[in-house]
Design an enzyme around this catalytic site. Structure first.
Site, PDB file in Angstrom:
ATOM      1  N   ASP A   1       0.858  -1.195   0.000  1.00 60.85           N
ATOM      2  CA  ASP A   1       0.000   0.000   0.000  1.00 60.85           C
ATOM      3  C   ASP A   1       0.890   1.239   0.000  1.00 60.85           C
ATOM      4  O   ASP A   1       1.955   1.247   0.601  1.00 60.85           O
ATOM      5  CB  ASP A   1      -0.868   0.052   1.271  1.00 60.85           C
ATOM      6  CG  ASP A   1      -1.807  -1.137   1.334  1.00 60.85           C
ATOM      7  OD1 ASP A   1      -2.200  -1.610   0.262  1.00 60.85           O
ATOM      8  OD2 ASP A   1      -2.086  -1.587   2.455  1.00 60.85           O
TER       9      ASP A   1
ATOM     10  N   ASP B   1       0.314  14.507   6.832  1.00 60.53           N
ATOM     11  CA  ASP B   1      -0.401  15.780   6.746  1.00 60.53           C
ATOM     12  C   ASP B   1      -1.387  15.755   5.579  1.00 60.53           C
ATOM     13  O   ASP B   1      -2.490  16.295   5.666  1.00 60.53           O
ATOM     14  CB  ASP B   1       0.533  17.000   6.704  1.00 60.53           C
ATOM     15  CG  ASP B   1       1.787  16.772   5.909  1.00 60.53           C
ATOM     16  OD1 ASP B   1       1.864  15.757   5.195  1.00 60.53           O
ATOM     17  OD2 ASP B   1       2.692  17.616   5.983  1.00 60.53           O
TER      18      ASP B   1
ATOM     19  N   GLU C   1      -4.278  24.696   4.827  1.00 57.30           N
ATOM     20  CA  GLU C   1      -2.862  25.020   4.613  1.00 57.30           C
ATOM     21  C   GLU C   1      -2.261  24.111   3.540  1.00 57.30           C
ATOM     22  O   GLU C   1      -1.295  24.479   2.879  1.00 57.30           O
ATOM     23  CB  GLU C   1      -2.098  24.882   5.941  1.00 57.30           C
ATOM     24  CG  GLU C   1      -0.773  25.613   5.894  1.00 57.30           C
ATOM     25  CD  GLU C   1       0.052  25.472   7.157  1.00 57.30           C
ATOM     26  OE1 GLU C   1      -0.385  25.949   8.212  1.00 57.30           O
ATOM     27  OE2 GLU C   1       1.156  24.905   7.060  1.00 57.30           O
ATOM     28  N   GLU C   2      -2.857  22.942   3.333  1.00 55.59           N
ATOM     29  CA  GLU C   2      -2.320  21.994   2.349  1.00 55.59           C
ATOM     30  C   GLU C   2      -2.814  22.225   0.922  1.00 55.59           C
ATOM     31  O   GLU C   2      -2.343  21.574   0.004  1.00 55.59           O
ATOM     32  CB  GLU C   2      -2.671  20.557   2.759  1.00 55.59           C
ATOM     33  CG  GLU C   2      -1.992  20.070   4.023  1.00 55.59           C
ATOM     34  CD  GLU C   2      -0.473  19.976   3.884  1.00 55.59           C
ATOM     35  OE1 GLU C   2       0.019  19.840   2.751  1.00 55.59           O
ATOM     36  OE2 GLU C   2       0.203  20.070   4.916  1.00 55.59           O
TER      37      GLU C   2
ATOM     38  N   ASP D   1      -5.568  23.901   9.468  1.00 53.70           N
ATOM     39  CA  ASP D   1      -4.230  23.353   9.253  1.00 53.70           C
ATOM     40  C   ASP D   1      -4.366  21.897   9.705  1.00 53.70           C
ATOM     41  O   ASP D   1      -4.499  21.619  10.891  1.00 53.70           O
ATOM     42  CB  ASP D   1      -3.201  24.107  10.112  1.00 53.70           C
ATOM     43  CG  ASP D   1      -1.796  23.568   9.869  1.00 53.70           C
ATOM     44  OD1 ASP D   1      -1.665  22.543   9.178  1.00 53.70           O
ATOM     45  OD2 ASP D   1      -0.837  24.166  10.384  1.00 53.70           O
TER      46      ASP D   1
ATOM     47  N   LEU E   1      -2.465  19.214   9.927  1.00 50.22           N
ATOM     48  CA  LEU E   1      -1.486  18.625  10.852  1.00 50.22           C
ATOM     49  C   LEU E   1      -0.341  19.622  11.051  1.00 50.22           C
ATOM     50  O   LEU E   1       0.634  19.615  10.305  1.00 50.22           O
ATOM     51  CB  LEU E   1      -0.970  17.293  10.293  1.00 50.22           C
ATOM     52  CG  LEU E   1      -0.662  16.224  11.324  1.00 50.22           C
ATOM     53  CD1 LEU E   1      -1.818  15.950  12.261  1.00 50.22           C
ATOM     54  CD2 LEU E   1      -0.248  14.946  10.654  1.00 50.22           C
ATOM     55  N   ASP E   2      -0.526  20.454  12.037  1.00 49.60           N
ATOM     56  CA  ASP E   2       0.485  21.482  12.280  1.00 49.60           C
ATOM     57  C   ASP E   2       1.676  20.879  13.024  1.00 49.60           C
ATOM     58  O   ASP E   2       1.505  20.063  13.921  1.00 49.60           O
ATOM     59  CB  ASP E   2      -0.131  22.607  13.120  1.00 49.60           C
ATOM     60  CG  ASP E   2       0.862  23.726  13.325  1.00 49.60           C
ATOM     61  OD1 ASP E   2       1.299  24.312  12.328  1.00 49.60           O
ATOM     62  OD2 ASP E   2       1.222  23.994  14.482  1.00 49.60           O
TER      63      ASP E   2
ATOM     64  N   GLU F   1      -3.771  29.245  11.455  1.00 48.34           N
ATOM     65  CA  GLU F   1      -3.090  29.055  12.745  1.00 48.34           C
ATOM     66  C   GLU F   1      -3.392  30.193  13.729  1.00 48.34           C
ATOM     67  O   GLU F   1      -3.893  29.967  14.830  1.00 48.34           O
ATOM     68  CB  GLU F   1      -1.576  28.926  12.511  1.00 48.34           C
ATOM     69  CG  GLU F   1      -1.241  27.667  11.737  1.00 48.34           C
ATOM     70  CD  GLU F   1       0.135  27.631  11.103  1.00 48.34           C
ATOM     71  OE1 GLU F   1       0.651  26.535  10.906  1.00 48.34           O
ATOM     72  OE2 GLU F   1       0.707  28.692  10.786  1.00 48.34           O
TER      73      GLU F   1
END
Ligand code: AHM
Ligand code: MG
Length: 337
Positions: A64, A70, A93-94, A116, A118-119, A275
């Site tokens: 896989d 993130d 943010e991505e 965000d 995964l900050d 953020e």
């Protein structure tokens, strides 16, 4: 033993006695809760995946594709927010641009979510806490039209809810809808977020300051003076490099978090929409303050672009006021020099 109150129960109870919280907002908070449970599970498995995966190939042992966490968190949030049909669009943010969500139901969606996913994600490989940060706005445009950029360029003062999820030694979801701040800890045995921190109040002052002191020489003189002052007071320097974790400590133990302008980031590094604004809303709701290094209240900044950055000083009210005094005293521009 006190009765356990789950996140779902809590938001439904709150919905009943609040004008602001509509059923839609309840649904959105629940969707975010679901996404963060899934992300929490994957964050906890991250170390294991690294062992099983073939380094560098992007595939795990079973073939896989191992996705960057993130991006995975980003997808899960979008997926869960699409499901309820309450969210008209997201900005993340991505993603370079905002995304219109085509609801799976034919409901008219009136809310937008910025996040965000995964900050602090550079911390994952070394098992350090990371977090999800989110903010919820009511859309400005008509619900029968497509969402547009102006819908997302709203001030922090327009937020109807904001929160963060900290994936730490335990997973904690903290949120506000403008009536105080409450925290919920994920009980993995029952898969529910349970009320663990009621009506969080930030201490008026504290013993901690949080800043990347490695950039000291790149800061303006007034910021250097303030940091010298913190050090003279023997305050404890704590800097995790994961904003959610640093702010979480300050929310409970008091202190100040600073990310001022540097030569590399003349506008600051942290993003206003994803953020600074949501975390400022939470900290203000808990009795704290949040301003830029140029002394503007974060929540009142008019955003001009989705990924706009801002400088920030956030935390215990007395400490933010003290920092403000240093800027007023030592900033040459403010002194007419
Ligand atoms: P990210 O969104 O790319 O993860 O960056 C945000 C993070 C914050 O969590 C943290 O406070 C800051 O970047 C650390 O930056 P620096 O390494 O410049 O001190
Ligand atoms: Mg970030």
């Amino acid at each position: 033993m006190d009765k356990i109150v789950t996140l779902d129960e809590f938001i439904i109870r709150r919905q009943k006695d609040s004008e602001l919280a509509s059923g839609a907002l309840t649904g959105l908070l629940r969707d975010i809760g679901i996404a963060s449970k899934i992300v929490s599970r994957e964050v906890n498995k991250a170390g294991l995946l690294n062992i099983l995966g073939v380094a560098g190939s992007g595939d795990n042992a079973t073939g896989d594709t191992v996705q960057k966490l993130d991006l995975y968190a980003n997808e899960k949030l979008i997926e869960c927010l699409t499901n309820s049909g309450e969210c008209a669009g997201i900005a993340s943010e991505e993603n370079e641009d905002f995304v219109q969500l085509n609801a799976v139901t034919d409901k008219k969606a009136n809310y937008l979510v910025v996040f965000d996913p995964l900050d602090g994600s550079s911390n994952i490989d070394v098992n350090v806490s990371v977090g999800t940060i989110f903010g919820i706005y009511r859309r400005k445009s008509d619900a029968s039209e497509a969402v547009n950029l102006q819908d997302f360029l709203q001030k922090g003062t327009d937020l109807v809810a904001a929160g963060y999820v900290l994936y730490g030694t335990s997973t904690l979801l903290v949120y506000t809808t403008g009536r105080g701040v409450n925290g919920f800890t994920l009980d993995p045995s029952i898969g529910e977020f349970c009320l663990s921190h009621r009506d969080i109040q930030i201490p008026a002052t504290g013993r901690y300051y949080s800043v990347n002191q490695g950039y000291y020489l790149k800061f303006d003189v007034e910021m250097r003076r303030y940091i010298d002052y913190c050090s003279d007071l023997n305050l404890r320097l704590r800097y995790i490099g994961s904003m959610v974790s640093d702010i979480h400590r300050i929310l409970f133990q008091g202190g100040i978090f600073l990310y001022p302008n540097t030569r590399k980031h003349p506008q600051g590094k942290l993003r206003l929409l994803y953020e600074c604004n949501p975390l400022s809303y939470i900290v203000e709701q808990a009795g704290g303050k949040a301003i830029t290094a140029q002394l503007e209240r974060i929540m009142e900044i008019q955003p001009r672009s989705l990924h706009q950055r801002a400088t920030i000083a956030i935390g215990s009210p007395d400490m933010v006021d003290e920092m403000k005094e240093f800027v007023e005293r030592y900033n040459p521009a403010l002194n007419g020099e």
